[in-house]
Design an enzyme around this catalytic site. Sequence first.
Site, PDB file in Angstrom:
ATOM      1  N   GLU A 198     -10.371 -23.607 -15.964  1.00 35.16           N
ATOM      2  CA  GLU A 198     -10.011 -24.666 -16.800  1.00 35.16           C
ATOM      3  C   GLU A 198      -9.039 -25.809 -16.492  1.00 35.16           C
ATOM      4  OE1 GLU A 198      -9.491 -21.708 -17.909  1.00 35.16           O
ATOM      5  OE2 GLU A 198      -7.699 -21.808 -19.433  1.00 35.16           O
TER       6      GLU A 198
ATOM      7  N   GLU B 278     -15.485 -23.999 -20.011  1.00 32.66           N
ATOM      8  CA  GLU B 278     -14.238 -24.738 -19.207  1.00 32.66           C
ATOM      9  C   GLU B 278     -13.976 -25.836 -19.917  1.00 32.66           C
ATOM     10  OE1 GLU B 278     -12.728 -22.393 -17.880  1.00 32.66           O
ATOM     11  OE2 GLU B 278     -14.544 -21.214 -17.310  1.00 32.66           O
TER      12      GLU B 278
ATOM     13  N   HIS C 237     -12.090 -25.692 -23.030  1.00 34.91           N
ATOM     14  CA  HIS C 237     -10.642 -25.480 -22.873  1.00 34.91           C
ATOM     15  C   HIS C 237      -9.820 -26.697 -22.978  1.00 34.91           C
ATOM     16  CE1 HIS C 237      -9.972 -21.167 -22.374  1.00 34.91           C
ATOM     17  NE2 HIS C 237     -10.840 -20.872 -21.183  1.00 34.91           N
TER      18      HIS C 237
END
Length: 848
Positions: free
Chosen positions: A256, A290, A293
């Site tokens: 991420e 991701e 995040h």
Amino acid sequence: MRDATPEQDQTIYLADYAPVPVTVTHVDLQVRLDPLATRVSSRLTCIRQGPGDMVLNGELLKLRAVRLDGEELSPDAYSLTDTTLTILNAPDSFLLETEVEIAPQTNKALSGLYMSNGMYCTQCEAEGFRRITYMLDRPDVMATYDVQIDADLPVMLSNGDETGHGHWRDPWPKPTYLFALVAGDLIATHDSFTTMDGRDVALNVWVRPGDEGRTAYALDSLKRSMAWDEKVYGRVYDLSVFNIVAVDDFNMGAMENKGLNIFNSKYVLASPETATDADFANIERIVAHEYFHNWTGNRITCRDWFQLCLKEGLTVFRDQQFSQDARGFATQRIGDVLNLRARQFREDAGPLAHPVRPESFVEINNFYTATIYEKGAELIGMLRTLVGAEGYAAGCALYFERHDGQACTIEDWLACFEAATGRDLTQFKLWYTQAGTPVVKVTEHFNDGTYRIDLEQVIPDTPGQANKKPMPIPLAFGLLAQDGSEVVGTQIHELTSETDHLSFDLDAKPVLSILRGFSAPVILDFVQPDAERLTLLAHDTDPFNRWEAGRALAKDRLMRAVTDDADFDAPWLDAMTTLATDTDADPAFRALALALPSEDDLAQSLHNADVVPDPDRIYAVRRAAQLAMAEHLRDDLSDLRESNATPGSYDPKAEDAGKRALSATLLRLQTMLDGGKAARAAYDVANNMTDRMAAFACLLDAGDETVAHSFEQDWQDDRLVMDKWFMAQVAHAAPRDAVGVADRLTRHRDFDASNPNRFRSLIAGLTGGNPAGFHNPDGTGYEFLASWLLHLDKSNPQTSARLSTAFDGWTRYDADRQAMMKAQLERILGTTGLSRDLSEMVIRMLKA
Ligand code: PHE
Ligand code: ZN
């Protein structure tokens, strides 16, 4: 590499956490790329926060210069070890400059700056930044970044926004682990997204030339994730560009990094011809994960690595919610629970068990586990159940407001929910500190119009932890009449003490539907009569528990077939037939309900019941159950497959994927009867990889000797498809042949152990895909695994250590197998030059 110090000296403890004496607020990097001699010049803006020397991390760096406020540092003003650079008597605020040289081309650990097929890329989580330059490589040091990349390459990317050719500025303070740099010959597919506050964000998916036709699904998933996070969590993206890069050599799924996510190409690239429904679902989920995040991990990060679940558990929970919304609650939940049980319950039951927030570790890379991720997500789900949807929303809102820009702890997170809801979460925190899967024992009594449920919770001992305290367990339950109508709708009972009971005034004994929606990550110890399970399977209003009832029935039968040679009875087979043919039910649900518990699940359940599991017997019994189902359904199989066909061009949507999953399940049954005839026909007409792989697996099961070769002819130039080819051949080999097949494939010209996807396909194809093959009584499976772990450990300890977990169930088995596995673990441990990663894992497993 492991040094001479004993293991305990390398252990890091949560209790020892201390903030840095000198912090870094801005990082200015210049990176001149070269395969063997990359030059990294860094200028760190440093500010003292307390007494002590500044200790920077650095590994495999050649230090060329070090300057403080422009002056070359004299040798007595700093000290250098293999892993640190210490600045002695640093002033209160200063500029620290270093110049180092590194060799990305030789970096096969895939941590730090490395090369993958001619392209430069980085992986800094958890501690890779220290392999790029000297820095305070820990998550509680958050800095803004300016990065200048110098190279003669068409594409040069880093975090944030591009401010000049190869120059990037990230205005959001971030820890080192979120730094990223990519450079090479790449092509982007572009799109854009307008945020709810009206800003345009450029979206790019960067791939190697030739792969640009396979990016559409990832881009679409990204846009849907961005919209979902605005709608559901009120989270808005905060830069003008969001880049995703696909990399072929990558240890994990994806990363991420702020504004520049780097993905294993397996989780980006998809076309109907090359990717299966499962691949599409994974891409959607991981792109979302991701992206999410950005707020849960990046804007608010972890104070230290013990808090890893703060970002991972929460972000997995968020991606699960997203997938439920995109694909349907019940099937998503069942899939997530299957995964939790297969990986996390297994981990929790063995020598590698650890709390969701561990208290110590040797190598942090060994703690990116199912417990941190999947059990961590379950804790968020329980918290939400306990405080309610509104309380959850209020707690999250406070968390984002209070902690934006900070590096936080689990205590910070829980305090937000206490403040927002007024609930005391002291006891709930035990879920973060106590390892082991609680067992909830349920007993029922019906007497004179009173129905009573007795509850008891038992939390097993785990390495380093005994005599645990009771935890708050939210039990969602409902009651059905014996005819299947619901008499009490879903309620939540909080089991907070060791024992407890519930009672109801009812005319007749009801059928209990407990742990609806899998409301807590526990094992139920509840013996329910078959007739009641059949009622639940047919009528429960909670679809998870309908599935669960079917699972319990199947498991019971498989276990009794193993232990007592019991037959597969007609009532059960009738119920399975009813499910298979129930056209009112969702095909995805039917596919899940017809799937039998895995070999590993049965091995663990037998072990829990004090029966030593025999992998060959489990394999044979599962096959026998499939054959019995196939014979029972014989006359319906063709028609059923026909009616679940998905004609026309492939669409990855959940509805079609469900039909394909059901059709694949039925094809497996057909193969038990016809030796592969139907599978051959299906293989020949398949127009997508889902159907093709399903038929391919059946043909391998049936012992077809030509299909592997023709598959290879068709797909040899496609690396992601060839990973499937390697894996399927090992997973679907007859158990006695599996090690031989795996061994032969390691000599195939396309086997490349340094590519984690390829390595994992082959190794996990054996250890996870073919348990009876791995546990071959001659021990060759164990020897094969140990040899390859040792081989890979020299270059890529992270992946080697990860795959070593295949040994974690070793004490379940018979004395001969135990001795052979133990011998292999000891052989690994006795090898000189073993990595810290693999040695920690083996030491923990041997302590079992
Ligand atoms: N943080 C990544 C994720 O969960 C996983 C990861 C960990 C990737 C370590 C690389 C290295 O999204
Ligand atoms: Zn994550």
